[in-house]
Scaffold this motif. Structure first.
Motif, mmCIF file in Angstrom:
data_model
loop_
_atom_site.group_PDB
_atom_site.id
_atom_site.type_symbol
_atom_site.label_atom_id
_atom_site.label_comp_id
_atom_site.label_asym_id
_atom_site.label_seq_id
_atom_site.Cartn_x
_atom_site.Cartn_y
_atom_site.Cartn_z
ATOM 1 N N GLY A 233 11.266 -12.164 -33.114
ATOM 2 C CA GLY A 233 12.555 -11.747 -33.664
ATOM 3 C C GLY A 233 12.700 -12.252 -35.085
ATOM 4 N N CYS A 234 13.737 -11.760 -35.758
ATOM 5 C CA CYS A 234 13.905 -12.180 -37.143
ATOM 6 C C CYS A 234 15.361 -12.532 -37.414
ATOM 7 C CB CYS A 234 13.422 -11.076 -38.087
ATOM 8 S SG CYS A 234 13.810 -11.410 -39.809
ATOM 9 N N GLY A 235 16.237 -11.530 -37.308
ATOM 10 C CA GLY A 235 17.651 -11.815 -37.501
ATOM 11 C C GLY A 235 18.126 -11.623 -38.924
ATOM 12 N N ARG A 236 17.227 -11.242 -39.853
ATOM 13 C CA ARG A 236 17.698 -10.985 -41.219
ATOM 14 C C ARG A 236 18.404 -9.630 -41.307
ATOM 15 N NH1 ARG A 236 15.985 -14.339 -45.438
ATOM 16 N NH2 ARG A 236 14.462 -15.916 -44.840
ATOM 17 N N GLY A 237 18.189 -8.787 -40.345
ATOM 18 C CA GLY A 237 19.036 -7.600 -40.202
ATOM 19 C C GLY A 237 18.624 -6.376 -40.991
ATOM 20 N N CYS A 238 17.397 -6.263 -41.477
ATOM 21 C CA CYS A 238 17.003 -5.059 -42.223
ATOM 22 C C CYS A 238 17.120 -3.844 -41.294
ATOM 23 C CB CYS A 238 15.587 -5.201 -42.764
ATOM 24 S SG CYS A 238 15.405 -6.636 -43.822
ATOM 25 N N GLN A 239 17.765 -2.799 -41.798
ATOM 26 C CA GLN A 239 18.166 -1.723 -40.883
ATOM 27 C C GLN A 239 17.035 -0.763 -40.513
ATOM 28 O OE1 GLN A 239 21.843 0.167 -42.030
ATOM 29 N NE2 GLN A 239 22.697 -1.768 -42.743
ATOM 30 N N PHE A 240 15.903 -0.854 -41.191
ATOM 31 C CA PHE A 240 14.766 0.024 -40.853
ATOM 32 C C PHE A 240 13.791 -0.672 -39.903
ATOM 33 C CE2 PHE A 240 13.911 -2.483 -44.575
ATOM 34 C CZ PHE A 240 12.705 -3.082 -44.250
ATOM 35 N N CYS A 241 14.118 -1.867 -39.483
ATOM 36 C CA CYS A 241 13.121 -2.733 -38.848
ATOM 37 C C CYS A 241 13.499 -3.056 -37.408
ATOM 38 C CB CYS A 241 13.048 -4.007 -39.687
ATOM 39 S SG CYS A 241 12.121 -5.323 -38.912
ATOM 40 N N SER A 242 12.505 -3.005 -36.501
ATOM 41 C CA SER A 242 12.813 -3.297 -35.096
ATOM 42 C C SER A 242 12.825 -4.786 -34.735
ATOM 43 C CB SER A 242 11.884 -2.523 -34.171
ATOM 44 O OG SER A 242 10.592 -2.510 -34.661
ATOM 45 N N PRO A 243 11.943 -5.647 -35.295
ATOM 46 C CA PRO A 243 12.007 -7.060 -34.878
ATOM 47 C C PRO A 243 13.385 -7.688 -35.045
ATOM 48 C CG PRO A 243 10.021 -6.703 -36.164
ATOM 49 C CD PRO A 243 10.816 -5.419 -36.218
ATOM 50 N N THR A 244 14.174 -7.142 -35.988
ATOM 51 C CA THR A 244 15.472 -7.767 -36.213
ATOM 52 C C THR A 244 16.391 -7.651 -34.994
ATOM 53 O OG1 THR A 244 17.121 -8.104 -37.909
ATOM 54 C CG2 THR A 244 16.774 -5.829 -37.219
ATOM 55 N N LEU A 245 16.121 -6.656 -34.126
ATOM 56 C CA LEU A 245 16.971 -6.475 -32.947
ATOM 57 C C LEU A 245 16.583 -7.436 -31.822
ATOM 58 C CD1 LEU A 245 17.192 -2.579 -32.887
ATOM 59 C CD2 LEU A 245 18.827 -4.198 -33.812
ATOM 60 N N THR A 275 4.113 -13.641 -36.255
ATOM 61 C CA THR A 275 5.492 -13.953 -36.612
ATOM 62 C C THR A 275 5.978 -12.869 -37.549
ATOM 63 O OG1 THR A 275 6.887 -15.524 -37.814
ATOM 64 C CG2 THR A 275 4.570 -15.478 -38.456
ATOM 65 N N ASP A 276 7.276 -12.634 -37.573
ATOM 66 C CA ASP A 276 7.812 -11.701 -38.568
ATOM 67 C C ASP A 276 8.079 -12.431 -39.876
ATOM 68 O OD1 ASP A 276 7.853 -9.253 -37.034
ATOM 69 O OD2 ASP A 276 9.209 -10.374 -35.741
ATOM 70 N N ASP A 277 8.031 -13.742 -39.845
ATOM 71 C CA ASP A 277 8.150 -14.543 -41.058
ATOM 72 C C ASP A 277 7.801 -15.981 -40.688
ATOM 73 O OD1 ASP A 277 8.918 -16.009 -43.249
ATOM 74 O OD2 ASP A 277 11.063 -15.660 -43.011
ATOM 75 N N GLY A 369 20.306 -9.363 -45.579
ATOM 76 C CA GLY A 369 19.828 -10.688 -45.143
ATOM 77 C C GLY A 369 18.446 -11.032 -45.678
ATOM 78 N N LYS A 370 17.770 -10.047 -46.264
ATOM 79 C CA LYS A 370 16.360 -10.245 -46.602
ATOM 80 C C LYS A 370 16.132 -11.385 -47.593
ATOM 81 C CE LYS A 370 12.350 -7.327 -47.243
ATOM 82 N NZ LYS A 370 11.901 -7.376 -45.855
ATOM 83 N N MET A 371 17.108 -11.590 -48.491
ATOM 84 C CA MET A 371 16.867 -12.611 -49.518
ATOM 85 C C MET A 371 17.705 -13.867 -49.298
ATOM 86 S SD MET A 371 19.351 -10.738 -50.184
ATOM 87 C CE MET A 371 18.345 -9.279 -50.369
HETATM 88 S S1 SF4 Z 1 11.942 -6.349 -42.467
HETATM 89 FE FE1 SF4 Z 1 11.212 -8.445 -42.298
HETATM 90 S S2 SF4 Z 1 12.922 -9.678 -43.072
HETATM 91 FE FE2 SF4 Z 1 13.755 -7.686 -42.557
HETATM 92 S S3 SF4 Z 1 14.506 -7.854 -40.434
HETATM 93 FE FE3 SF4 Z 1 12.411 -7.053 -40.375
HETATM 94 S S4 SF4 Z 1 11.114 -8.828 -40.098
HETATM 95 FE FE4 SF4 Z 1 13.111 -9.559 -40.836
#
Ligand code: SF4
Length: 513
Positions: A233-245, A275-277, A369-371
């Protein structure tokens, strides 16, 4: 030693057989970056590609797979706990006829890109303009048409990060798949397999519940690329990205080291820290990186006997600026344990990062949330500074950019081009991509970006990225020898394929236009 030719001697088969396609079961000669090429169409014989591009990893003496995708190993671990080791095997697809028989109740398949419509495959298949199926789709279908599946008709359950593609394309029935499992499997997968084994009715599709961290088991057998999950998971919330959910976890160090040791003991020479980060590992609030925890993690993995290479999967850029000391501390270990050598003959380390856009407006709209902990308007400065720090420490990342985000304007594209200009002295490998609306991301209702709608400015982004790639990753004398003639041919081909707007940007790749 197992004889690979002896693949048809099943004695009734195993109750549960797990597999993935030939592409997804290969480590591409231990090169995770070449693995992207599996998403392209290719006109070489399958047998040749299986031998050269994505050869099978070694087999165990009994014919089971020595290494398998990490997600499949997690599922295998849960199933072994319940059904016992004798009843669960993970096999290379060419071994299905050996392990699937009249006793087989269910075949579980994991897939990341069954139709070749993920971000990378979709972009480069349409860009190069070769019609035909991406190899990942060819191999997925090949596996499903295995004669043993037709003959014994076990239940077919498909999961993995690309399973959504089958549902979105409406191909589940055509493929003969009983259940598609979407999302993180740990909480629900056992119940689905239990039903399949008992001959109970199966749900057609399952969207899994978020697992509790204590229900995520250790893998029991080694993973492909030596993948070991350090965060989820990530939690930074990028709207095109699935790990954030996904729910964010950092796995305990002893849990991680047990999986590293298991892999190293079984001959995986590379450990990939999934890891996503990496800077999310045991992060402090507001995404302030936890310096001590990250340094301890990398140093501890490096100390495990048998670990020749360490590869971090992804990293964010803001934490690099936030705490450059972390990079200074871990970079020497990552470089020493790297598989990669630069043109100057010295080793360098790499991981994937997301630049995505130079537009503060788009950052604010889709990836606020990305930055963090910095405000969106700092994004271009954060990108430039972070990459300078990484390069100073011999880390040359692979960076994605997304073209065609919904509502992208000319000014947004110009901002990206300006950012690329500021990065012209950075060692980096760009992977510019077309926006793809995946089913399990916030922007899932938006339309995919399409090559037909790209403007000359968009093409400039692609050509600027590839000009920089060629400059950074090829020797000057090689460039000079092959470049101009080849480029002209490409320019004419692309001009024919995508229209006049591509001609100037492509010719600019040479830097001489
Ligand atoms: S794109 Fe990267 S920083 Fe953004 S929510 Fe997804 S994993 Fe996190």
């Amino acid at each position: 030693m197992f004889n690979r030719n002896n693949s048809k001697n099943n004695n009734g088969g195993k109750k549960i057989v797990l597999t993935a396609s030939a592409i997804e079961m290969s480590d591409f000669n231990l090169n995770p970056f070449i693995a992207f090429s599996g998403g392209f169409p290719m006109f070489l014989p399958k047998e040749f590609l299986r031998k050269r591009l994505y050869p099978p990893t070694p087999f165990n003496e009994d014919g089971t797979a020595k290494f398998a995708p990490y997600g499949l190993r997690k599922v295998e671990s849960i199933l072994i706990e319940y059904f016992g080791e004798d009843n669960v095997v993970t096999v290379y697809p060419s071994m299905l006829e050996k392990f699937v028989g009249e006793n087989t109740k269910v075949v579980g398949i994991s897939t990341m890109d069954p139709l070749g419509i993920g971000f990378v495959s979709r972009t480069y298949t349409s860009l190069v303009g070769i019609s035909g199926k991406p190899m990942t789709a060819v191999e997925f279908e090949d596996m499903l048409s295995n004669p043993s599946l037709k003959k014994y008709k076990p239940k077919i359950i498909v999961g993995g990060s690309g399973a959504w593609q089958i549902v979105k394309a409406g191909l589940q029935d055509q493929f003969g798949i009983d259940t598609v499992v979407m999302g993180e499997a740990e909480e629900d997968v056992l119940e689905i397999f239990r039903k399949a084994v008992n001959g109970e009715e199966l749900p057609k599709q399952v969207v899994c519940r978020k697992p509790k961290s204590e229900n995520i088991p250790l893998i029991k057998k080694p993973s492909l690329f030596g993948v070991v999950e350090v965060t989820r998971g990530c939690g930074r919330g990028c709207q095109f990205c699935s790990p954030t959910l996904r729910q964010r976890y950092s796995f305990p160090l002893d849990h991680i080291l047990k999986e590293v040791e298991l892999n190293a003991k079984n001959g995986t020479r590379m450990i990939t820290l999934q890891t996503d980060d990496i800077f999310l590992y045991k992060t402090h609030p507001n995404f302030i990186p936890n310096r001590e925890a990250i340094i301890e993690l990398i140093a501890s993995v490096a100390r495990v006997e048998g670990v020749d290479y360490i590869q971090i999967a992804h990293a964010a850029l803001a934490p690099v600026v936030c705490d450059p000391v972390i990079v200074k501390e871990i970079a020497p270990i990552l470089v020493e344990k790297s598989r990669w050598t630069y043109l100057d003959g010295e080793k360098y380390a790499t991981f994937e990062i997301g630049i995505e856009t130079g537009s503060v407006r788009l950052i604010e709209k889709y990836m606020r949330g990305k930055m963090l902990p910095y405000p969106p308007e700092k994004w271009p400065e954060v990108v430039v500074r972070a990459l300078e720090i990484l390069n100073d420490n011999r880390i040359y990342p692979l960076a994605t950019l997304i073209t065609g985000l919904p509502g992208e304007t000319e000014d947004d594209v110009i901002a990206t081009l300006e950012l690329l200009d500021r990065l012209k002295n950075i060692r980096i490998f760009y992977v510019p991509l077309l926006f793809t609306s995946e089913m399990d991301c916030i922007l899932n209702r938006e339309r995919h970006a399409d090559l037909r709608n790209l403007t000359e400015l968009h093409w400039d982004v692609f050509s600027t990225c590839w000009r920089q790639n060629i400059k950074v990753w090829t020797l000057e004398e090689v460039r000079n020898k092959i470049f101009i003639g080849g480029l002209l041919t490409y320019a004419l081909y692309y001009r024919w394929l995508h229209g006049p707007k591509v001609l100037k940007p492509i010719l600019r790749i040479s830097g001489k236009y």
